[in-house]
Design a protein around this motif. Structure first.
Motif, PDB file in Angstrom:
ATOM      1  N   TYR A   1     -11.167  -6.846  -3.491  1.00  0.00           N
ATOM      2  CA  TYR A   1      -9.710  -6.860  -3.555  1.00  0.00           C
ATOM      3  C   TYR A   1      -9.207  -6.322  -4.889  1.00  0.00           C
ATOM      4  CZ  TYR A   1     -10.083  -9.896   0.579  1.00  0.00           C
ATOM      5  OH  TYR A   1     -10.371 -10.422   1.821  1.00  0.00           O
ATOM      6  N   HIS A   2      -9.874  -6.712  -5.975  1.00  0.00           N
ATOM      7  CA  HIS A   2      -9.477  -6.189  -7.288  1.00  0.00           C
ATOM      8  C   HIS A   2      -9.678  -4.678  -7.363  1.00  0.00           C
ATOM      9  CE1 HIS A   2      -8.285  -9.665  -9.659  1.00  0.00           C
ATOM     10  NE2 HIS A   2      -9.273 -10.352  -9.123  1.00  0.00           N
ATOM     11  N   GLU A   3     -10.797  -4.217  -6.828  1.00  0.00           N
ATOM     12  CA  GLU A   3     -11.069  -2.772  -6.829  1.00  0.00           C
ATOM     13  C   GLU A   3     -10.061  -2.016  -5.968  1.00  0.00           C
ATOM     14  OE1 GLU A   3     -15.162  -2.072  -5.770  1.00  0.00           O
ATOM     15  OE2 GLU A   3     -15.900  -3.024  -7.605  1.00  0.00           O
ATOM     16  N   ALA A   4      -9.714  -2.582  -4.815  1.00  0.00           N
ATOM     17  CA  ALA A   4      -8.739  -1.927  -3.942  1.00  0.00           C
ATOM     18  C   ALA A   4      -7.391  -1.820  -4.644  1.00  0.00           C
ATOM     19  CB  ALA A   4      -8.598  -2.704  -2.632  1.00  0.00           C
ATOM     20  N   TRP A   5      -7.011  -2.871  -5.346  1.00  0.00           N
ATOM     21  CA  TRP A   5      -5.752  -2.846  -6.081  1.00  0.00           C
ATOM     22  C   TRP A   5      -5.818  -1.829  -7.228  1.00  0.00           C
ATOM     23  CZ3 TRP A   5      -4.672  -4.000 -11.206  1.00  0.00           C
ATOM     24  CH2 TRP A   5      -3.324  -4.010 -11.534  1.00  0.00           C
ATOM     25  N   ALA A   6      -6.913  -1.860  -7.984  1.00  0.00           N
ATOM     26  CA  ALA A   6      -7.061  -0.964  -9.137  1.00  0.00           C
ATOM     27  C   ALA A   6      -7.107   0.502  -8.713  1.00  0.00           C
ATOM     28  CB  ALA A   6      -8.320  -1.334  -9.923  1.00  0.00           C
ATOM     29  N   ASN A   7      -7.642   0.782  -7.542  1.00  0.00           N
ATOM     30  CA  ASN A   7      -7.768   2.164  -7.072  1.00  0.00           C
ATOM     31  C   ASN A   7      -6.560   2.641  -6.274  1.00  0.00           C
ATOM     32  OD1 ASN A   7     -10.330   2.510  -8.245  1.00  0.00           O
ATOM     33  ND2 ASN A   7     -11.322   1.564  -6.489  1.00  0.00           N
ATOM     34  N   SER A   8      -5.563   1.795  -6.146  1.00  0.00           N
ATOM     35  CA  SER A   8      -4.363   2.209  -5.424  1.00  0.00           C
ATOM     36  C   SER A   8      -3.372   2.823  -6.415  1.00  0.00           C
ATOM     37  CB  SER A   8      -3.730   1.023  -4.701  1.00  0.00           C
ATOM     38  OG  SER A   8      -3.270   0.063  -5.634  1.00  0.00           O
ATOM     39  N   SER A   9      -2.516   3.659  -5.885  1.00  0.00           N
ATOM     40  CA  SER A   9      -1.500   4.260  -6.755  1.00  0.00           C
ATOM     41  C   SER A   9      -0.225   3.418  -6.703  1.00  0.00           C
ATOM     42  CB  SER A   9      -1.218   5.696  -6.325  1.00  0.00           C
ATOM     43  OG  SER A   9      -0.627   5.718  -5.054  1.00  0.00           O
TER      44      SER A   9
ATOM     45  N   ASP B   1       2.673   4.142  -5.955  1.00  0.00           N
ATOM     46  CA  ASP B   1       3.558   4.384  -4.813  1.00  0.00           C
ATOM     47  C   ASP B   1       3.031   3.793  -3.507  1.00  0.00           C
ATOM     48  OD1 ASP B   1       1.508   6.288  -4.831  1.00  0.00           O
ATOM     49  OD2 ASP B   1       2.700   7.747  -3.709  1.00  0.00           O
ATOM     50  N   GLN B   2       1.883   3.159  -3.542  1.00  0.00           N
ATOM     51  CA  GLN B   2       1.319   2.509  -2.354  1.00  0.00           C
ATOM     52  C   GLN B   2       1.721   1.025  -2.356  1.00  0.00           C
ATOM     53  OE1 GLN B   2      -2.814   3.682  -3.121  1.00  0.00           O
ATOM     54  NE2 GLN B   2      -2.756   4.745  -1.126  1.00  0.00           N
ATOM     55  N   GLN B   3       3.007   0.796  -2.299  1.00  0.00           N
ATOM     56  CA  GLN B   3       3.527  -0.565  -2.434  1.00  0.00           C
ATOM     57  C   GLN B   3       3.016  -1.498  -1.339  1.00  0.00           C
ATOM     58  OE1 GLN B   3       7.787  -0.853  -2.629  1.00  0.00           O
ATOM     59  NE2 GLN B   3       7.761  -3.075  -2.692  1.00  0.00           N
ATOM     60  N   LYS B   4       3.099  -1.104  -0.103  1.00  0.00           N
ATOM     61  CA  LYS B   4       2.692  -1.972   1.009  1.00  0.00           C
ATOM     62  C   LYS B   4       1.202  -2.325   0.935  1.00  0.00           C
ATOM     63  CE  LYS B   4       3.386  -4.220   4.834  1.00  0.00           C
ATOM     64  NZ  LYS B   4       3.936  -5.565   4.763  1.00  0.00           N
ATOM     65  N   PRO B   5       0.305  -1.346   0.759  1.00  0.00           N
ATOM     66  CA  PRO B   5      -1.116  -1.711   0.637  1.00  0.00           C
ATOM     67  C   PRO B   5      -1.392  -2.601  -0.575  1.00  0.00           C
ATOM     68  CG  PRO B   5      -0.909   0.623   1.124  1.00  0.00           C
ATOM     69  CD  PRO B   5       0.470   0.109   0.848  1.00  0.00           C
ATOM     70  N   ARG B   6      -0.702  -2.359  -1.678  1.00  0.00           N
ATOM     71  CA  ARG B   6      -0.897  -3.188  -2.878  1.00  0.00           C
ATOM     72  C   ARG B   6      -0.439  -4.628  -2.616  1.00  0.00           C
ATOM     73  NH1 ARG B   6      -1.465  -0.313  -7.917  1.00  0.00           N
ATOM     74  NH2 ARG B   6      -0.272  -1.920  -8.980  1.00  0.00           N
ATOM     75  N   GLU B   7       0.678  -4.772  -1.913  1.00  0.00           N
ATOM     76  CA  GLU B   7       1.158  -6.106  -1.575  1.00  0.00           C
ATOM     77  C   GLU B   7       0.184  -6.818  -0.641  1.00  0.00           C
ATOM     78  OE1 GLU B   7       5.077  -5.588   0.042  1.00  0.00           O
ATOM     79  OE2 GLU B   7       5.981  -5.280  -1.936  1.00  0.00           O
ATOM     80  N   THR B   8      -0.376  -6.073   0.292  1.00  0.00           N
ATOM     81  CA  THR B   8      -1.345  -6.652   1.227  1.00  0.00           C
ATOM     82  C   THR B   8      -2.581  -7.139   0.487  1.00  0.00           C
ATOM     83  OG1 THR B   8      -0.556  -5.247   3.017  1.00  0.00           O
ATOM     84  CG2 THR B   8      -2.755  -6.203   3.277  1.00  0.00           C
ATOM     85  N   VAL B   9      -3.089  -6.331  -0.436  1.00  0.00           N
ATOM     86  CA  VAL B   9      -4.271  -6.722  -1.215  1.00  0.00           C
ATOM     87  C   VAL B   9      -3.946  -7.949  -2.067  1.00  0.00           C
ATOM     88  CG1 VAL B   9      -5.812  -6.018  -3.083  1.00  0.00           C
ATOM     89  CG2 VAL B   9      -5.339  -4.444  -1.218  1.00  0.00           C
ATOM     90  N   PHE B  10      -2.763  -7.968  -2.649  1.00  0.00           N
ATOM     91  CA  PHE B  10      -2.358  -9.123  -3.448  1.00  0.00           C
ATOM     92  C   PHE B  10      -2.329 -10.385  -2.594  1.00  0.00           C
ATOM     93  CE2 PHE B  10       0.972 -12.015  -4.930  1.00  0.00           C
ATOM     94  CZ  PHE B  10       0.496 -12.316  -6.194  1.00  0.00           C
ATOM     95  N   MET B  11      -1.773 -10.284  -1.396  1.00  0.00           N
ATOM     96  CA  MET B  11      -1.725 -11.441  -0.497  1.00  0.00           C
ATOM     97  C   MET B  11      -3.125 -11.885  -0.091  1.00  0.00           C
ATOM     98  SD  MET B  11       1.672 -10.483   1.767  1.00  0.00           S
ATOM     99  CE  MET B  11       1.007 -11.271   3.193  1.00  0.00           C
ATOM    100  N   MET B  12      -4.018 -10.936   0.134  1.00  0.00           N
ATOM    101  CA  MET B  12      -5.401 -11.279   0.501  1.00  0.00           C
ATOM    102  C   MET B  12      -6.092 -11.996  -0.652  1.00  0.00           C
ATOM    103  SD  MET B  12      -6.251  -7.739   2.512  1.00  0.00           S
ATOM    104  CE  MET B  12      -7.973  -8.044   2.807  1.00  0.00           C
ATOM    105  N   LEU B  13      -5.901 -11.503  -1.862  1.00  0.00           N
ATOM    106  CA  LEU B  13      -6.499 -12.130  -3.037  1.00  0.00           C
ATOM    107  C   LEU B  13      -5.937 -13.537  -3.243  1.00  0.00           C
ATOM    108  CD1 LEU B  13      -8.397 -11.847  -5.436  1.00  0.00           C
ATOM    109  CD2 LEU B  13      -6.526 -10.775  -6.697  1.00  0.00           C
ATOM    110  N   THR B  14      -4.638 -13.676  -3.076  1.00  0.00           N
ATOM    111  CA  THR B  14      -3.997 -14.978  -3.210  1.00  0.00           C
ATOM    112  C   THR B  14      -4.518 -15.954  -2.154  1.00  0.00           C
ATOM    113  OG1 THR B  14      -2.017 -13.948  -4.120  1.00  0.00           O
ATOM    114  CG2 THR B  14      -1.772 -16.175  -3.234  1.00  0.00           C
TER     115      THR B  14
END
Length: 87
Positions: free
Chosen positions: A37-45, A47-60
C-alpha cells in the motif's frame, strides 16, 4: 456470575487474539500489505486522486484491523487481572 462468564470469555478471546498476533503468516500478511500500500501510494502521481484515496483507505483499514486485534488482547489481559482480584 454473568460478569465472571464475560470476563472468562474476554480472557479466552484475548488469548486467541494474542495467538493471531504471534502467527507468522498473519504477521507476514500485515507487513506485506502495508508495504504494498505504501509503495502504491508512493508510485502514484498527484493527479491520481481516486486511486490514492483508495490506497489510503486500504492502509487505514489494515491498521484498524490490527489495532482491533491488539485491543482484544488488552481487554483479555484486563479481564484476567479482574478475575485474579475476585479470587
Amino acid at each position: 456470575m454473568a460478569n465472571i462468564d464475560k470476563l472468562n470469555s474476554d480472557v479466552a478471546h484475548g488469548e486467541k487474539a494474542q495467538a493471531l498476533l504471534r502467527n507468522e503468516i498473519l504477521q507476514e500478511a500485515f507487513e506485506f500489505l502495508e508495504k504494498q500500500y505504501h509503495e502504491a501510494w508512493a508510485n502514484s502521481s498527484i493527479d491520481q486522486q481516486k486511486p490514492r484515496e483508495t490506497v489510503f483507505m486500504m492502509l487505514t483499514t489494515l491498521k484498524t484491523v490490527k489495532q482491533h486485534i491488539e485491543n482484544v488482547v488488552v481487554t483479555g489481559k484486563l479481564a484476567n487481572d479482574q478475575l485474579r482480584q475476585l479470587k
